[in-house]
Write a protein that holds these residues in place. Sequence first.
Motif, PDB file in Angstrom:
ATOM      1  N   LEU A 153       0.887  -4.614  -1.416  1.00  0.00           N
ATOM      2  CA  LEU A 153      -0.510  -4.512  -1.866  1.00  0.00           C
ATOM      3  C   LEU A 153      -0.601  -3.865  -3.246  1.00  0.00           C
ATOM      4  O   LEU A 153      -1.384  -4.291  -4.092  1.00  0.00           O
ATOM      5  CB  LEU A 153      -1.344  -3.722  -0.858  1.00  0.00           C
ATOM      6  N   PHE A 197     -11.423  -6.356   3.054  1.00  0.00           N
ATOM      7  CA  PHE A 197     -10.638  -7.573   3.281  1.00  0.00           C
ATOM      8  C   PHE A 197     -11.361  -8.802   2.720  1.00  0.00           C
ATOM      9  O   PHE A 197     -10.742  -9.864   2.548  1.00  0.00           O
ATOM     10  CB  PHE A 197     -10.302  -7.756   4.774  1.00  0.00           C
ATOM     11  N   LEU A 251       4.563  -2.722   3.307  1.00  0.00           N
ATOM     12  CA  LEU A 251       3.234  -3.350   3.217  1.00  0.00           C
ATOM     13  C   LEU A 251       2.460  -2.747   2.037  1.00  0.00           C
ATOM     14  O   LEU A 251       1.835  -3.470   1.257  1.00  0.00           O
ATOM     15  CB  LEU A 251       2.466  -3.153   4.536  1.00  0.00           C
ATOM     16  N   ALA A 252       2.531  -1.428   1.906  1.00  0.00           N
ATOM     17  CA  ALA A 252       1.841  -0.759   0.799  1.00  0.00           C
ATOM     18  C   ALA A 252       2.359  -1.277  -0.542  1.00  0.00           C
ATOM     19  O   ALA A 252       1.566  -1.567  -1.449  1.00  0.00           O
ATOM     20  CB  ALA A 252       2.031   0.753   0.897  1.00  0.00           C
ATOM     21  N   HIS A 286      -6.387 -15.358   1.994  1.00  0.00           N
ATOM     22  CA  HIS A 286      -5.819 -15.243   3.345  1.00  0.00           C
ATOM     23  C   HIS A 286      -6.787 -15.719   4.424  1.00  0.00           C
ATOM     24  O   HIS A 286      -6.408 -15.789   5.595  1.00  0.00           O
ATOM     25  CB  HIS A 286      -5.367 -13.804   3.608  1.00  0.00           C
ATOM     26  N   CYS A 299      -9.399 -10.185   0.002  1.00  0.00           N
ATOM     27  CA  CYS A 299      -8.176 -10.810   0.497  1.00  0.00           C
ATOM     28  C   CYS A 299      -8.489 -12.174   1.123  1.00  0.00           C
ATOM     29  O   CYS A 299      -7.672 -13.095   1.067  1.00  0.00           O
ATOM     30  CB  CYS A 299      -7.514  -9.933   1.556  1.00  0.00           C
ATOM     31  N   LEU A 302      -7.131   1.514   0.500  1.00  0.00           N
ATOM     32  CA  LEU A 302      -5.782   0.996   0.754  1.00  0.00           C
ATOM     33  C   LEU A 302      -5.420   1.223   2.222  1.00  0.00           C
ATOM     34  O   LEU A 302      -4.959   0.305   2.907  1.00  0.00           O
ATOM     35  CB  LEU A 302      -4.787   1.695  -0.176  1.00  0.00           C
ATOM     36  N   VAL A 348      -7.595  -1.137   4.475  1.00  0.00           N
ATOM     37  CA  VAL A 348      -7.137  -2.533   4.474  1.00  0.00           C
ATOM     38  C   VAL A 348      -5.824  -2.659   5.251  1.00  0.00           C
ATOM     39  O   VAL A 348      -5.628  -3.600   6.033  1.00  0.00           O
ATOM     40  CB  VAL A 348      -7.015  -3.045   3.016  1.00  0.00           C
ATOM     41  N   MET A 349      -4.927  -1.694   5.069  1.00  0.00           N
ATOM     42  CA  MET A 349      -3.648  -1.732   5.788  1.00  0.00           C
ATOM     43  C   MET A 349      -3.877  -1.606   7.301  1.00  0.00           C
ATOM     44  O   MET A 349      -3.317  -2.369   8.086  1.00  0.00           O
ATOM     45  CB  MET A 349      -2.726  -0.611   5.289  1.00  0.00           C
ATOM     46  N   MET A 388      -2.698  -5.183  -6.455  1.00  0.00           N
ATOM     47  CA  MET A 388      -4.053  -4.775  -6.099  1.00  0.00           C
ATOM     48  C   MET A 388      -4.213  -3.255  -6.055  1.00  0.00           C
ATOM     49  O   MET A 388      -5.260  -2.751  -5.666  1.00  0.00           O
ATOM     50  CB  MET A 388      -4.446  -5.385  -4.753  1.00  0.00           C
TER      51      MET A 388
END
Length: 153
Positions: free
Chosen positions: A77, A35, A73-74, A42, A38, A104, A107-108, A95
């Motif tokens: 990203l 993250f 959401l995937a 964010h 990100c 992945l 992060v999710m 990304m």
Amino acid sequence: MKNISFFAALLALPSIALADDAAKAKLMEIGKANFAVCAACHGPEGKGVVMGAMKMGPTMEASKIVNGDPAVLALVLLNGIQKEGAEYIGPMAAMGATMDDEKLAGVMTYVRNSFGNASSVVTAEDAKKFREQWKSMTGPVSRAKLTELGEKK
Ligand code: HEC
């Protein structure tokens, strides 16, 4: 025999729960580390970095995209997102190529379970499926695309 399998099942239950907890903890750790990228937009607290009248990115807290259908959401990203324009300094870039399935998933899972969010875990197997599901989608997610995906559910 019947009794033995009954007790075996009872003994197995807490260990399954523990295995799930350990898997989640690992995904959260991987997610937190990743993250960092990100956070540039964010923010480390997921609230979105503000630059004068504009924003680098929106908040993760109570976001419908973060906490909703993990497939959507995937896609955000993997492909990036550009829905509003005016409010943000730039769109979010794709990304997908910067993360393997485990990153992945991490992060999710991390954004879905941080910043006041409490949504389901996403495994590397799920992440792999989402990558496969969206492989023919090109370009960033638009507002029209989000509406279309919402209407399909
Ligand atoms: C260069 C800046 C930047 C980076 C880096 C970035 N994002 Fe974004 N992100 C944005 C912007 C800008 C938007 C909003 C785009 C729009 O709505 O038009 C956005 C939107 C989102 C959304 C949709 C939120 C909502 O409720 O609309 C999610 C989820 C998200 N980003 C997650 C991430 C994650 C996770 C990472 C790291 C893997 C990341 N972003 C990296 C800028 C960035």
